[in-house]
Design a protein around this motif. Structure first.
Motif, PDB file in Angstrom:
ATOM      1  N   GLN A  89      41.611  47.081  36.016  1.00 13.01           N
ATOM      2  CA  GLN A  89      40.949  48.649  36.439  1.00 13.01           C
ATOM      3  C   GLN A  89      40.953  49.277  35.654  1.00 13.01           C
ATOM      4  N   HIS A  90      39.467  49.558  34.756  1.00 14.91           N
ATOM      5  CA  HIS A  90      39.914  50.541  33.494  1.00 14.91           C
ATOM      6  C   HIS A  90      38.275  51.411  33.902  1.00 14.91           C
ATOM      7  N   VAL A 112      32.043  51.390  33.987  1.00 15.00           N
ATOM      8  CA  VAL A 112      33.998  51.964  35.341  1.00 15.00           C
ATOM      9  C   VAL A 112      33.667  50.077  35.716  1.00 15.00           C
ATOM     10  N   THR A 116      38.298  49.296  40.374  1.00 17.92           N
ATOM     11  CA  THR A 116      38.811  50.345  39.881  1.00 17.92           C
ATOM     12  C   THR A 116      38.678  50.915  41.135  1.00 17.92           C
ATOM     13  N   GLU A 120      42.240  56.383  40.618  1.00 18.75           N
ATOM     14  CA  GLU A 120      41.566  55.441  39.381  1.00 18.75           C
ATOM     15  C   GLU A 120      40.615  56.203  38.519  1.00 18.75           C
ATOM     16  N   THR A 141      37.608  50.608  46.550  1.00 19.51           N
ATOM     17  CA  THR A 141      37.084  50.189  44.957  1.00 19.51           C
ATOM     18  C   THR A 141      36.044  50.560  44.512  1.00 19.51           C
TER      19      THR A 141
END
Length: 532
Positions: A89-90, A112, A116, A120, A141
């Motif tokens: 996840q970033h 993204v 993710t 978040e 997500t």
């Protein structure tokens, strides 16, 4: 650097326990120290996802890609392995040098990872930026939400996919595509070519990926355009909902509806959600008022202190207002001696116990960020057993709301009714060829409740009645309605017709995937729906 972790999962269940599998080979993306720039990091995860597809092709077995595995339907069901993306996840702010001419609001663009979660993403964006809409649950997500076309109830916005400006999708070992609508690029051409070996700016291909149904490849990342940060005034009221008020919703008179249920209202809400008791009155929708629970959000300029408070990690987000969460909490709070399965008529009463009205008369509404107002779904247990939930969702044209509600309520009562409430949410011009919210002005009518034979039977009767009365509708790809190939063809056209929505989506599948990869990226649902 990120890596793959391979294991055999002895017993896998999806989030809502509607699917069970034994001894499943699982590949999970595991984060690790790596490049700090988005393009290099995403190239690495694309390489790993390509390796998963190569492994599946070598074994001649399909692979199902998982986000948070929230969907109730068979969209992630199949005989092969699983690819788990949620460990990677970033979110990155995009370097202005990496943006193309279409990115006018350059400070609102983020790249993204598809694994993710919305939680978040909200934490990254807020308070300076915000999502315009999302589902009532923040554990899904980004890639999973594009899989089924998740919507909210923002009155002038489509689904979550309407934020997307570019998609990076992995279609085989060493094969990935950067896809935008075009004709002007959002991501600079040089950056797109560094990220993917196919760069395409085509509306049909882009619109296909926005609701990909797990059948176009593995989404690695998306380019999102957020909106300026905002907060919402939160209003929750219990109010008898008259036919006139339902007529206001049908006509799009949202300001008038808000004044009907909450007289202090002075402007048009940003968001409306209506929970109806389908047993009030019992004899169908014939002119009496419904017991209703209404949630209103009013969009406001952010009070920076309030907005920041709502995103601090030690401040819990607002418990989600979705009926499934309210029902679970109500059941879990009941004394043990009262834990017999409630009568269908009791479900709305239980939901109402957890639906807390606010604000008090003369008190200003609370203000929350979007993320703060749309908190997590929390699994609830009774005596150690998780409460099993049921959820079907039907998208209809807003212009048909009054007659559709009558048809649905009459059908609901055909065999005594289900353990459910009805929930109305509103969507405008959802993007994506296969968005189930396919009408320009859509009302999504959910049947939320307990997983019982009564609930499944009631949902089945509702769909048959809508067909009998010739009322156009579509069903949520990720929920428990009965979707058949016949219904898909009725709603989206023949998959063999190059002019239909289904045909254009299937053409994208055949263009993006080799024959070998089409066998790998295939779920039981895609086959049953006639889209494989």
């Amino acid at each position: 650097m990120p890596s793959l972790s391979w294991s055999t999962t002895p017993h896998w269940r999806n989030y809502h326990h509607t699917q069970d599998r034994l001894q499943v080979e699982t590949a999970a993306l595991v984060p690790g120290p790596g490049p700090s720039d988005a393009i290099s990091a995403l190239r690495k995860t694309a390489e790993l996802l390509g390796a998963v597809l190569a492994h599946a092709a070598q074994k001649r077995a399909p692979v199902n890609v998982l986000g948070s595995a929230w969907s109730f339907s068979d969209i992630t069901k199949g005989p092969g392995g699983l690819a788990q993306t949620t460990l990677a996840q970033h979110v990155w702010r995009v370097d202005p040098a990496d943006l193309g001419a279409a990115a006018v609001n350059r400070d609102r663009m983020v790249l993204v990872h598809a694994g993710t979660t919305i939680h978040e993403l909200n934490a990254f964006l807020e308070p300076s930026l915000s999502l315009a809409t999302s589902g009532a649950h923040d554990g899904q997500t980004v890639g999973g939400m594009l899989g089924t076309g998740v919507h909210g109830s923002a009155l002038s916005y489509g689904g979550f996919q309407n934020h997307v400006r570019g998609v990076h999708i992995v279609t085989g070992p060493g094969e990935s595509w950067w896809i935008e609508r075009g004709p002007v690029p959002w991501l600079a051409a040089a950056s797109a070519r560094t990220l993917a070996n196919h760069v395409v700016l085509e509306a049909d291909l882009f619109d296909a990926t926005l609701v990909h149904l797990g059948g176009l490849g593995i989404v690695n990342a998306v380019l999102l355009e957020a909106v300026p940060g905002f907060v919402v005034d939160l209003v929750r009221v219990k109010h008898p909902l008259t036919p006139a008020a339902i007529g206001q919703l049908q006509a799009g008179d949202y300001a008038g509806f808000a004044r009907e249920v909450w007289p202090p209202s002075r402007d048009t809400p940003y968001y409306i959600e209506v929970i109806l008791d389908p047993f009030h009155p019992y004899a169908g929708y014939r002119g009496d008022a419904h017991n209703a629970m209404v949630t209103l959000f009013y969009k406001r300029e952010p009070n920076r202190a309030v907005a920041r408070l709502a995103t601090l990690p030690d401040v819990p987000h607002e418990p989600t207002h979705e009926p499934l969460n309210l029902l679970g909490r109500a059941l879990a709070a009941q004394p043990e001696q009262d834990l017999l399965l409630p009568l269908p008529q009791a479900v709305a009463w239980l939901v109402a116990q957890e639906f807390k009205t606010e604000p008090a008369p003369g008190v200003a509404p609370r203000q929350l960020t979007w993320g703060g107002a749309n908190g997590p779904h929390v699994r609830q247990k009774i005596l150690g057993w998780e409460i099993e939930l049921y959820n079907a969702a039907y998208a209809i044209e807003r212009a048909h709301l009054t007659t559709t509600l009558k048809t649905m309520l009459d059908a609901f009562h055909t065999h005594g009714g289900g353990h459910q409430v009805f929930t109305l949410r509103f969507v405008t011009k959802a993007a994506g060829l296969m968005a189930f919210t396919r009408f320009d002005d859509t009302v999504v009518i959910n049947m939320d409740g307990l997983r019982t034979l009564n609930s499944a039977d009631a949902a089945r009767c509702v769909a048959l009645a809508l067909e009998r009365d010739g009322i156009p509708f579509s069903q949520h790809w990720g929920k428990q309605g009965v979707i058949t190939s016949t219904r898909v063809m009725r709603d989206f056209g023949m998959p063999t017709d190059s002019r239909s929505r289904a045909g254009r989506w299937r053409a994208a599948r055949y263009r993006l995937l080799s024959p070998e990869m089409r066998g790998v990226l295939c779920s039981d649902a895609l086959t049953a729906w006639g889209l494989a």
